[in-house]
Enzyme design. Structure first.
Site, PDB file in Angstrom:
ATOM      1  N   CYS A 336      19.968 -57.938  21.877  1.00  0.00           N
ATOM      2  CA  CYS A 336      19.276 -56.888  22.629  1.00  0.00           C
ATOM      3  C   CYS A 336      20.290 -55.940  23.287  1.00  0.00           C
ATOM      4  CB  CYS A 336      18.318 -57.504  23.641  1.00  0.00           C
ATOM      5  SG  CYS A 336      17.067 -56.341  24.233  1.00  0.00           S
ATOM      6  N   HIS A 429      14.844 -61.683  20.396  1.00  0.00           N
ATOM      7  CA  HIS A 429      15.042 -62.767  21.357  1.00  0.00           C
ATOM      8  C   HIS A 429      14.568 -64.081  20.733  1.00  0.00           C
ATOM      9  CE1 HIS A 429      16.287 -60.249  24.640  1.00  0.00           C
ATOM     10  NE2 HIS A 429      15.255 -59.447  24.426  1.00  0.00           N
TER      11      HIS A 429
END
Length: 482
Positions: A336, A429
């Site tokens: 991310c 994630h």
């Protein structure tokens, strides 16, 4: 958008789990109670009116809630929904937080703006969430936040006894004996909090040693408060996902060959969970110990709540130079915000800054936040695996400028893999829960993450069940006490 209010079901019950302080064990005690009641056949739902956490997850409908309520929903054997955590705060520094209402971001608000929002909309949102779940569950186990006796904030504390006061349902107060002064903290909390009449049960948590040593104090505490101590829960190390950054404060394995760059605005700590529950371990790297990078076999750049500030920190602290020195020798994984930093350039509102330049990627920030579940499979020249479930939570859109893609998703190719096959970037994630990725990055097998969670939840629920007297709780749930 405000959910429909269905109204309170007279047959539904709610128990709130409050704590004398943050870290008292509210989250795990609430989780254990949901598991115990679910195992007895009740339809149970977890709830936390307001949660401040940088650990979030995407649930059905592409809504964002705190990971703690997601875990509690698993313990309750129910599907996690946005109503289980109607208000989520994600701190962004300088007194501001991103405010998420019913799973969707309202953007960044200052403390004053947040309090105004709470005053105007908070109570209605919380009540409507409870009412929404009332017709679908027999019991709601509602977790409090911090302490219910913060007397400087009582007029805006909607996370604690306010929840119980909506329908005058009972609460449990958990005290942490490991901090010391547990009797004083319980007595002081009851003395200072509003609506102490709604506290029905007391629990002493994290007891090391012989619990009978507390007997005289428990008798006195019950006399002073008029509340029943229903149990003393022994200290129990667990390997469950943490609720927020405080649960990840300490390195799990000093001297580990895996290092995590801990910048000031690090978020989504839960991406590290696989390293914890497999006992693989990791060591944090900050400006103070940047030289540890030279000993690492795997360098992880995790998510960031403020990529620009954290990127500057990585450069100024000397961490980037150490990463650069070890690129090609150690594997590097950016997740991310960490992935965005590894690219060549990041732009937002006409401002453009150079990334670390280790991947051929660039990021452009937009006002719209991406929150979605993603079905993907690792598919590149080094790793290949079956389709898995992950999720994305980010503002920036990353473009691959020519590197090999790391993953294939239902939305198209995703992520980067550099030409030397040593540097990886992804927005997904939970990527380390993927067995192919974990094996490649660490050299060991992760096993089945779902099976691990189930066993840990069951183990801790058994500890709690063996430590507390459930008679009063079950009498209340079954409607036998009047």
């Amino acid at each position: 958008m405000e959910p429909e209010i269905r109204g309170w079901s007279s047959g539904m019950k709610m128990i709130q789990v409050l704590g004398t302080s943050s870290g008292s064990g509210k989250t795990t005690i609430a989780m254990a109670i949901t598991r115990i009641l679910s195992g007895m056949g009740y339809r149970v739902a977890p709830f936390k009116a307001v949660n401040m956490s940088l650990n979030s997850v995407i649930v059905e409908g592409e809504y964002e809630i705190a990971r703690a309520q997601w875990l509690q929903a698993k313990a309750a054997n129910t599907v996690p929904t946005r109503f289980m955590n109607p208000i989520l705060l994600k701190p962004e520094g300088m007194g501001a937080s991103q405010v998420i209402l019913f799973g969707k971001s309202l953007g960044k608000k200052s403390v004053g703006e947040y309090y105004e929002f709470i005053k105007k909309e908070g109570g209605r949102a919380i009540r409507s969430a409870i009412d929404r779940m009332a017709g679908e569950h027999d019991v709601i186990v509602a977790e409090g936040a911090g302490s219910p006796a913060e007397i400087n904030l009582l007029d805006r504390d909607l996370a604690n006894i306010y929840v119980s006061s909506i329908y005058n349902t009972p609460a449990m107060l958990v005290g942490d004996i490991e901090r010391g002064g547990v009797f004083a903290s319980i007595y002081g909390t009851i003395s200072l909090m509003p609506r102490p009449d709604l506290v029905r049960w007391l629990v002493i948590n994290k007891m090391r040693g012989d619990a009978s040593m507390l007997d005289a104090g428990i008798v006195k505490l019950q006399d002073l408060t008029g509340k029943k101590v229903i149990g003393v829960v022994p200290y129990s190390e667990n390997r469950l996902p943490g609720e927020d950054s405080f649960d990840y404060d300490h390195p799990r394995s000093k001297g580990s060959k895996i290092v995590v760059i801990r910048y000031p605005f690090m978020e989504n700590y839960s991406d590290l969970d696989p390293l914890i529950y497999t006992d693989t371990g990791y060591n944090y790297v900050t400006a103070e110990n940047a030289s540890d990078i030279s000993e690492a076999d795997l360098i992880i750049l995790p998510g960031s709540k403020n990529v620009f500030a954290d990127l500057e920190y990585v450069r100024r602290s000397g961490i980037f130079m150490k990463i650069l020195e070890n690129a090609g020798r150690a594997k590097i994984l950016g997740i991310c915000g960490g992935y965005q930093m590894l690219g060549q350039r990041i732009t937002m509102d006409g401002v453009s800054v150079e990334g670390l330049g280790l991947l051929r990627a660039q990021t452009h920030y937009e006002k719209m936040k991406t929150t979605r579940s993603v079905r993907y499979r690792v598919h590149n020249s080094l790793m290949d695996g079956p389709w898995e479930e992950g999720y994305e939570i980010h503002y920036g859109m990353v473009s691959n400028l020519g590197d090999e893609h790391m993953n294939e998703t239902t939305y198209g190719p995703e992520g980067n893999l550099d030409r030397d096959r040593m540097i990886f970037g992804t927005n997904i994630h939970g990527i380390l829960e993927n067995r192919s990725v974990f094996r490649f990055m660490t050299g060991s097998d992760i096993g089945d993450p779902e099976e691990h969670l189930r066993k840990e939840i069951d183990r801790f629920a058994t500890v709690v069940r063996n430590s507390i007297d459930l008679e009063d709780i079950l009498s209340y749930v079954d409607g036998k006490d009047h």
